[in-house]
Design an enzyme around this catalytic site. Structure first.
Site, PDB file in Angstrom:
ATOM      1  N   SER A 143       0.850  -1.193   0.000  1.00  0.00           N
ATOM      2  CA  SER A 143       0.000   0.000   0.000  1.00  0.00           C
ATOM      3  C   SER A 143       0.883   1.241   0.000  1.00  0.00           C
ATOM      4  O   SER A 143       1.909   1.269   0.689  1.00  0.00           O
ATOM      5  CB  SER A 143      -0.874   0.010   1.255  1.00  0.00           C
ATOM      6  OG  SER A 143      -1.504   1.275   1.385  1.00  0.00           O
ATOM      7  N   TYR A 182      -2.177  -1.343  10.400  1.00  0.00           N
ATOM      8  CA  TYR A 182      -2.344  -1.732   8.985  1.00  0.00           C
ATOM      9  C   TYR A 182      -1.173  -1.212   8.150  1.00  0.00           C
ATOM     10  O   TYR A 182      -0.589  -1.948   7.348  1.00  0.00           O
ATOM     11  CB  TYR A 182      -3.679  -1.190   8.470  1.00  0.00           C
ATOM     12  CG  TYR A 182      -3.829  -1.288   6.973  1.00  0.00           C
ATOM     13  CD1 TYR A 182      -4.182  -2.494   6.365  1.00  0.00           C
ATOM     14  CD2 TYR A 182      -3.580  -0.187   6.156  1.00  0.00           C
ATOM     15  CE1 TYR A 182      -4.292  -2.582   4.986  1.00  0.00           C
ATOM     16  CE2 TYR A 182      -3.696  -0.272   4.780  1.00  0.00           C
ATOM     17  CZ  TYR A 182      -4.053  -1.470   4.199  1.00  0.00           C
ATOM     18  OH  TYR A 182      -4.153  -1.561   2.838  1.00  0.00           O
TER      19      TYR A 182
HETATM   20  N1  LIG Z   1      -8.653  -0.122  -1.162  1.00  0.00           N
HETATM   21  C1  LIG Z   1      -7.533   0.598  -0.959  1.00  0.00           C
HETATM   22  O1  LIG Z   1      -7.553   1.852  -0.881  1.00  0.00           O
HETATM   23  C2  LIG Z   1      -6.220  -0.089  -0.863  1.00  0.00           C
HETATM   24  C3  LIG Z   1      -5.057   0.704  -0.942  1.00  0.00           C
HETATM   25  C4  LIG Z   1      -3.825   0.078  -0.835  1.00  0.00           C
HETATM   26  C5  LIG Z   1      -3.749  -1.284  -0.680  1.00  0.00           C
HETATM   27  N2  LIG Z   1      -4.887  -2.021  -0.612  1.00  0.00           N
HETATM   28  C6  LIG Z   1      -4.763  -3.457  -0.432  1.00  0.00           C
HETATM   29  O2  LIG Z   1      -5.406  -4.090  -1.521  1.00  0.00           O
HETATM   30  C7  LIG Z   1      -5.930  -5.348  -1.085  1.00  0.00           C
HETATM   31  C8  LIG Z   1      -7.421  -5.427  -1.384  1.00  0.00           C
HETATM   32  O3  LIG Z   1      -8.072  -4.314  -0.814  1.00  0.00           O
HETATM   33  P1  LIG Z   1      -9.651  -4.084  -0.960  1.00  0.00           P
HETATM   34  O4  LIG Z   1      -9.877  -2.623  -0.859  1.00  0.00           O
HETATM   35  O5  LIG Z   1     -10.168  -4.847  -2.138  1.00  0.00           O
HETATM   36  O6  LIG Z   1     -10.100  -4.702   0.441  1.00  0.00           O
HETATM   37  P2  LIG Z   1     -11.112  -5.879   0.866  1.00  0.00           P
HETATM   38  O7  LIG Z   1     -11.120  -5.859   2.344  1.00  0.00           O
HETATM   39  O8  LIG Z   1     -12.405  -5.728   0.151  1.00  0.00           O
HETATM   40  O9  LIG Z   1     -10.398  -7.163   0.296  1.00  0.00           O
HETATM   41  C9  LIG Z   1      -9.619  -8.031   1.065  1.00  0.00           C
HETATM   42  C10 LIG Z   1     -10.029  -9.441   0.759  1.00  0.00           C
HETATM   43  O10 LIG Z   1      -9.219 -10.283   1.588  1.00  0.00           O
HETATM   44  C11 LIG Z   1     -10.072 -11.229   2.205  1.00  0.00           C
HETATM   45  N3  LIG Z   1      -9.520 -11.666   3.482  1.00  0.00           N
HETATM   46  C12 LIG Z   1      -9.471 -10.955   4.652  1.00  0.00           C
HETATM   47  N4  LIG Z   1      -8.992 -11.717   5.635  1.00  0.00           N
HETATM   48  C13 LIG Z   1      -8.721 -12.938   5.085  1.00  0.00           C
HETATM   49  C14 LIG Z   1      -8.219 -14.151   5.612  1.00  0.00           C
HETATM   50  N5  LIG Z   1      -7.898 -14.263   6.906  1.00  0.00           N
HETATM   51  N6  LIG Z   1      -8.069 -15.202   4.775  1.00  0.00           N
HETATM   52  C15 LIG Z   1      -8.406 -15.101   3.472  1.00  0.00           C
HETATM   53  N7  LIG Z   1      -8.893 -13.972   2.916  1.00  0.00           N
HETATM   54  C16 LIG Z   1      -9.048 -12.906   3.715  1.00  0.00           C
HETATM   55  C17 LIG Z   1     -11.395 -10.497   2.410  1.00  0.00           C
HETATM   56  O11 LIG Z   1     -12.465 -11.405   2.637  1.00  0.00           O
HETATM   57  C18 LIG Z   1     -11.509  -9.709   1.120  1.00  0.00           C
HETATM   58  O12 LIG Z   1     -12.145 -10.434   0.113  1.00  0.00           O
HETATM   59  C19 LIG Z   1      -5.606  -5.455   0.402  1.00  0.00           C
HETATM   60  O13 LIG Z   1      -4.362  -6.120   0.549  1.00  0.00           O
HETATM   61  C20 LIG Z   1      -5.434  -4.002   0.802  1.00  0.00           C
HETATM   62  O14 LIG Z   1      -4.628  -3.884   1.941  1.00  0.00           O
HETATM   63  C21 LIG Z   1      -6.121  -1.453  -0.691  1.00  0.00           C
END
Ligand SMILES: NC(=O)c1ccc[n+]([C@@H]2O[C@H](COP(=O)([O-])OP(=O)(O)OC[C@H]3O[C@@H](n4cnc5c(N)ncnc54)[C@H](O)[C@@H]3O)[C@@H](O)[C@H]2O)c1
Length: 252
Positions: A143, A156
């Protein structure tokens, strides 16, 4: 765009929604066979991948639980001894709330670290036999908040910083097997998880866009192209890198 992924076996964690689901669809659009991993229901992603003409396998794993990872990865390898790419996208992000650091309780700290950091390590470790067979690619979703800092999400952000260290370290180690390990740093992406962080979401998104070179909202689909590229043979010479996909969001 053809990126040479046809017939490749790819594992995407956190595949049920948000960025992970878009990545699965992107792989399917380009002919890859997608193995989607999540702790929640994967049916909607499966339907979207199938509609895109892709082969789809769903695998329920709690990446925070070492036994679950071991069992799930053994199942994946029994059907797919060759893993061409692993995208570590699953994280504890959705469901977190912004809060001052002194209010982060220890259980939540441990949960974030055990899913985001240890879970990523376990998935790579337990799929390593398949990655070695294919001389595969690993892409870890970090991130941009780990580079910029961000208030209210200290655990986080620290976990995403650890992903960068893990990526650089593993790239040096797994290069001996011709395995590439890279990371992506998305900006602030418009997903349901982001929307749940704070009632100030709209304001944060507006401020983020103002701090970007290109004033566009960062959508989940924006992350797909770079992920597919890093999983393709076009990126054979790229390893240990962190690629920001954030419309030029200011890092300082
Ligand atoms: N949305 C943002 O602004 C953003 C920015 C930077 C990085 N990210 C990263 O991108 C990725 C996806 O983000 P998102 O916004 O789609 O979030 P999200 O929370 O919708 O997606 C995360 C997914 O991981 C799954 N997950 C959580 N815990 C788990 C576990 N213990 N075992 C298996 N699966 C598990 C969730 O069920 C979900 O489907 C994440 O790694 C997040 O940190 C997101």
């Amino acid at each position: 765009m053809e990126v040479g992924l046809s017939g490749k076996k790819v594992v995407v964690t956190g595949a049920a929604r948000g960025i992970g689901r878009e990545i699965c669809i992107g792989f399917a659009d380009n002919g890859a066979e997608v193995i989607g991993v999540d702790i929640i229901d994967l049916e909607e992603t499966g339907a979207a991948v199938t509609a895109a003409g892709g082969s789809w396998y769903a695998c329920t794993i709690d990446i925070g639980n070492p036994e679950s990872v071991a069992e799930g990865c053994a199942w994946i390898l029994s059907g797919h001894p060759r893993i061409d790419a692993l995208v570590n996208n699953a994280a504890l992000y959705g469901g977190l709330r912004m809060q001052p650091m002194e209010q982060i309780d220890l259980d939540e700290w441990d949960r974030v670290m055990s899913i985001n950091v240890r879970g990523t390590f376990l998935m790579i470790r337990d799929l390593l036999p398949g990655l070695k067979v294919a001389a595969g690619k690993v892409v870890n979703i970090s991130s941009g908040s780990a580079l910029r800092g961000s208030p209210g999400l200290m655990h986080y952000v620290a976990s995403k910083g650890a992903i960068i260290g893990m990526t650089r370290s593993l790239a040096t180690e797994l290069g001996a097997h011709n395995i590439n390990v890279n990371a992506i740093a998305p900006g602030f992406v418009a997903t349901d998880a982001s929307k749940g962080l704070s009632e100030m979401y709209e304001k944060y998104m507006e401020m983020t866009i103002m701090a970007q070179s290109i004033k566009q909202p960062n959508n989940p689909a924006d992350i797909v192209g770079t992920t597919l590229y890093l999983c393709s043979s076009w990126a054979d010479a790229v390893t240990g890198q962190l690629c920001a996909v954030d419309y030029g969001l200011n890092k300082h």
